[in-house]
Design an enzyme around this catalytic site. Structure first.
Site, PDB file in Angstrom:
ATOM      1  N   ASN A   1       0.827  -1.213   0.000  1.00 39.14           N
ATOM      2  CA  ASN A   1       0.000   0.000   0.000  1.00 39.14           C
ATOM      3  C   ASN A   1       0.856   1.255   0.000  1.00 39.14           C
ATOM      4  OD1 ASN A   1      -2.458  -1.410   0.238  1.00 39.14           O
ATOM      5  ND2 ASN A   1      -2.404  -1.348   2.467  1.00 39.14           N
TER       6      ASN A   1
ATOM      7  N   ASP B   1       0.451   4.602   2.254  1.00 42.19           N
ATOM      8  CA  ASP B   1      -0.299   5.092   3.413  1.00 42.19           C
ATOM      9  C   ASP B   1      -0.413   6.616   3.361  1.00 42.19           C
ATOM     10  OD1 ASP B   1      -0.343   2.497   4.273  1.00 42.19           O
ATOM     11  OD2 ASP B   1       1.156   2.768   5.855  1.00 42.19           O
TER      12      ASP B   1
ATOM     13  N   ALA C   1       4.330  -5.430   2.625  1.00 43.82           N
ATOM     14  CA  ALA C   1       5.487  -4.581   2.343  1.00 43.82           C
ATOM     15  C   ALA C   1       6.190  -4.169   3.635  1.00 43.82           C
ATOM     16  CB  ALA C   1       5.048  -3.344   1.557  1.00 43.82           C
TER      17      ALA C   1
ATOM     18  N   ASP D   1       3.236  -4.824  26.743  1.00 42.78           N
ATOM     19  CA  ASP D   1       3.448  -5.940  27.667  1.00 42.78           C
ATOM     20  C   ASP D   1       4.187  -7.111  27.023  1.00 42.78           C
ATOM     21  OD1 ASP D   1       2.186  -4.629  29.793  1.00 42.78           O
ATOM     22  OD2 ASP D   1       0.216  -5.243  29.062  1.00 42.78           O
TER      23      ASP D   1
ATOM     24  N   ASP E   1       3.971   6.922  17.206  1.00 41.13           N
ATOM     25  CA  ASP E   1       3.039   6.365  16.232  1.00 41.13           C
ATOM     26  C   ASP E   1       3.177   4.849  16.268  1.00 41.13           C
ATOM     27  OD1 ASP E   1       1.439   5.690  14.094  1.00 41.13           O
ATOM     28  OD2 ASP E   1       2.670   6.665  12.561  1.00 41.13           O
TER      29      ASP E   1
ATOM     30  N   ASP F   1       3.737  -5.121  12.384  1.00 41.93           N
ATOM     31  CA  ASP F   1       4.425  -5.595  11.183  1.00 41.93           C
ATOM     32  C   ASP F   1       5.930  -5.674  11.416  1.00 41.93           C
ATOM     33  OD1 ASP F   1       2.005  -5.723   9.850  1.00 41.93           O
ATOM     34  OD2 ASP F   1       2.198  -3.714   9.016  1.00 41.93           O
TER      35      ASP F   1
END
Length: 308
Positions: free
Chosen positions: A9, A11, A40, A226, A249, A255
């Site tokens: 993608n 983003d 990706a 955690d 962020d 990922d």
């Protein structure tokens, strides 16, 4: 060799004071267009963690447009070999990311070319050389199950890792079971684990050891700050902690975990140390805006290696 079969993608990130609830309108600032897609992202994370120790191959589909060209260039810059198919008259996948001031996010994905990815796009020759195959839930689960099955036949000693994110809600339990039975390691977060247990009508959604035994694969449950838990088929449970950070962020943290973990497995690391290093990589990835921007490089996690 680590091979990733999955989504690609671009983003589009918008920063807001708070993520809106249904019916609420908030004003935001357009921050950036950046590279993304779970496949990706995981390929880039794996390549950065591997830093040349193993080949990393991305199998996916992009549109014949500017976004597609940019995505392929991004793979080259990150030393990922792109075995990608460019589809004419089709747009590259896009994700719209709303980023709150606390670092949390809400994401809407338009699949476009990703929706046309098929197992046939993965050559048997590549799968024969693939020691670890990493897949996600952002493309067709039917095609994902198929490619994992081909990989198992092509390389019986290989490992298939499935990050079932998102969990499909289309009610096709046959495909879901086939995917779970074909993978060797399942990676999910706490919400995804609960969703899978709901779909499979598990008697106790908290008993993930029973889930691992029932589906016949190891289950890794990520728990954000955690850390992560590893549930083995034989009933043993291992916990690894995560470094504590102030997130900027969280987009792409999961990922990063998956890509780093898969790369470490592909180079022969044992599961527990690979999980610990993947948790550290995921934490570091939360310190910059953008799914791939903050993904750490190998020398940031493995201090005894040369920078790359």
């Amino acid at each position: 060799m680590l091979t990733i079969f999955g989504s690609i993608n671009i983003d589009q990130v918008i920063r807001v004071p708070n993520i809106p609830v249904p019916g609420e309108t908030v004003l935001g600032d357009r921050v950036m267009d950046t590279h993304g897609g779970k496949g990706a992202n995981q390929a880039v994370a794996g390549a950065r963690m591997g830093a040349g120790t193993i080949p990393v191959v991305m199998i996916g589909t992009v549109g014949d447009d500017a976004f597609g060209k940019a995505a392929l260039q991004n793979f080259a810059e990150n030393k990922v070999r792109a075995d990608c198919t460019v589809l004419p008259d089709c747009a590259t996948g896009t994700a719209f990311i709303t980023l709150g001031s606390d670092g949390e996010n809400a994401i809407t994905v338009v699949p476009d070319a990703n929706g046309l990815l098929e197992a046939a796009h993965a050559s048997v020759e590549v799968l024969q050389k693939t020691s670890v195959l990493l897949c996600q839930g952002e493309v067709s689960l039917k095609e994902t199950a198929h490619v994992m099955g081909v990989h198992r036949s092509a390389n019986p000693n290989g490992t298939s890792v499935l990050n079932l994110a998102p969990v499909p809600q289309d009610g096709d339990l046959g495909t879901l079971r086939a995917a779970l039975e074909t993978c060797d390691i399942l990676i999910v977060n706490e919400g995804e684990a609960e969703a899978i247990c709901d779909l499979l009508a598990a008697p106790d959604k908290r008993d993930l050891s029973a889930l691992a035994k029932a589906i016949g694969c190891e289950v890794v449950v990520t728990r954000g700050p955690d850390g992560a838990d590893l549930f083995l088929k034989d009933g043993r449970v291992t916990h690894v902690s995560s470094p504590q950070i102030d997130p900027v962020d969280t987009t792409g943290a999961g990922d990063t975990f998956c890509g780093a973990f898969a790369a470490l497995l592909a180079e022969g690391r044992e599961m527990k140390p690979a999980l610990a290093m993947a948790c550290e990589a995921a934490a570091k990835a939360c310190c910059a805006i953008g799914a791939q921007t903050g993904m750490p490089r190998r020398h940031e996690i493995l201090k005894d290696t040369d920078p790359s």
